[in-house]
Design an enzyme around this catalytic site. Structure first.
Site, PDB file in Angstrom:
ATOM      1  N   ARG A  49       0.831  -1.207   0.000  1.00 55.36           N
ATOM      2  CA  ARG A  49       0.000   0.000   0.000  1.00 55.36           C
ATOM      3  C   ARG A  49       0.870   1.264   0.000  1.00 55.36           C
ATOM      4  NH1 ARG A  49      -3.939  -1.268   4.990  1.00 55.36           N
ATOM      5  NH2 ARG A  49      -1.952  -2.056   5.772  1.00 55.36           N
ATOM      6  N   ASP A  51       0.846   5.690   0.420  1.00 52.71           N
ATOM      7  CA  ASP A  51       0.107   6.788   1.043  1.00 52.71           C
ATOM      8  C   ASP A  51      -0.337   7.822   0.012  1.00 52.71           C
ATOM      9  OD1 ASP A  51       0.382   5.767   3.611  1.00 52.71           O
ATOM     10  OD2 ASP A  51       2.269   6.820   3.973  1.00 52.71           O
ATOM     11  N   ARG A 196      10.203   7.662   4.063  1.00 51.60           N
ATOM     12  CA  ARG A 196      10.144   9.126   4.205  1.00 51.60           C
ATOM     13  C   ARG A 196      10.822   9.589   5.492  1.00 51.60           C
ATOM     14  NH1 ARG A 196       3.945  10.195   3.635  1.00 51.60           N
ATOM     15  NH2 ARG A 196       4.600  12.317   4.173  1.00 51.60           N
TER      16      ARG A 196
END
Length: 273
Positions: A49, A51, A196
């Site tokens: 998945r 974001d 990130r």
């Protein structure tokens, strides 16, 4: 019949991969297009998945087709029903025990960072940006501490649902191409916001706020509060999935995984006569 798809998307206009009650996700768009071709409801499962704002060079998904269709229908037919920012690259029949997520042995991400004083214009929403010069060698030295199996709690979001924070980071590459810095990561799996958060820490080191060994200290502390802020989603790309050869998955079809992110170089103005 179980079908696997290779899908690419530009994620800036989506709320992420995961289906949402109000719609607006990549999964919603893909399931709607597949259902139009199947003429019945179709659900998909992805390898990893992403974001909101995150892109994919090659996401791998699978679904169980309730009807017989030629493979071209699952590519060109589905693409005709998808928004311009999403495209199916390939379709392949699979055994019933193949699972896009649980059959995966590794995943790859790339972060593209524009490192110049001026903010991006042409590349807006497709690259991260940092305005101060970054020391490439310092970031490369720091990345060595991340290789191997570690508890990555210091780089894990509070919303992460992974059962364990322990992951094996198998490869890291940091290279500069003009004003772009390309960060490539390969691991057995990733935590929520892990890449990130790693970029945020590496940028802190690159700008001289901390020495390279700070990354080792963060890993040992296992405390997210001590690390750098989460970096912007717009420069992050889901770069591909690794599967056992027995599945004969077309990962990398059309060089979608291995090819670098290519942007149009700046045009040099003509020299006045």
């Amino acid at each position: 019949m179980r079908i696997a798809l290779g899908v690419e998307y530009e994620g800036s206009t989506f709320c992420g991969w995961q289906s949402q009650a109000g719609g607006g996700s990549v999964q919603d768009a893909l399931e709607s297009a597949l259902s139009a071709i199947a003429d019945t409801s179709v659900r998909v499962i992805c390898a990893g998945r992403t974001d909101a704002g995150v892109h994919a060079l090659e996401q791998v998904v699978h679904f169980d087709s309730p009807v017989e269709r030629p493979l071209t229908a699952w590519v060109r037919g589905v693409n005709a029903h998808l928004p311009p920012m999403v495209a199916v690259r390939w379709a392949q029949p699979m055994p019933d025990d193949f699972h896009a997520r649980f059959s995966a042995q590794g995943r790859r991400y790339r972060y593209v960072l524009l490192n110049r004083a001026e903010r991006p214009g042409l590349m807006a929403r497709r690259v991260g940006w940092f305005h101060l010069p970054l020391d490439l060698s310092a970031m490369q030295a720091a990345s060595i501490f991340l290789l191997g199996t570690h508890d990555f709690s210091a780089f894990r979001s509070a919303e992460c649902q992974a059962k364990s924070p322990v992951k094996e980071l198998r490869k890291i590459s940091i290279a500069r191409q003009g004003d772009l810095i390309l960060f490539d990561f390969e691991a057995d799996g990733f935590l929520h916001h892990m890449v990130r958060n790693l970029i945020g820490a590496l940028v802190y080191i690159g700008k001289g706020a901390y020495p390279p060994a700070w990354l080792a200290e963060l890993l040992a502390a296992k405390n997210r509060a001590l690390a750098a802020p989460t970096f912007a989603a717009c420069g992050l790309y889901f770069a591909g999935v690794d599967y056992d050869a027995r599945w004969q998955i077309k990962v990398g079809a059309g060089d979608a995984v291995s090819a670098p992110i290519i942007f149009v170089p700046p045009i040099t103005p003509p020299i006045p006569a």
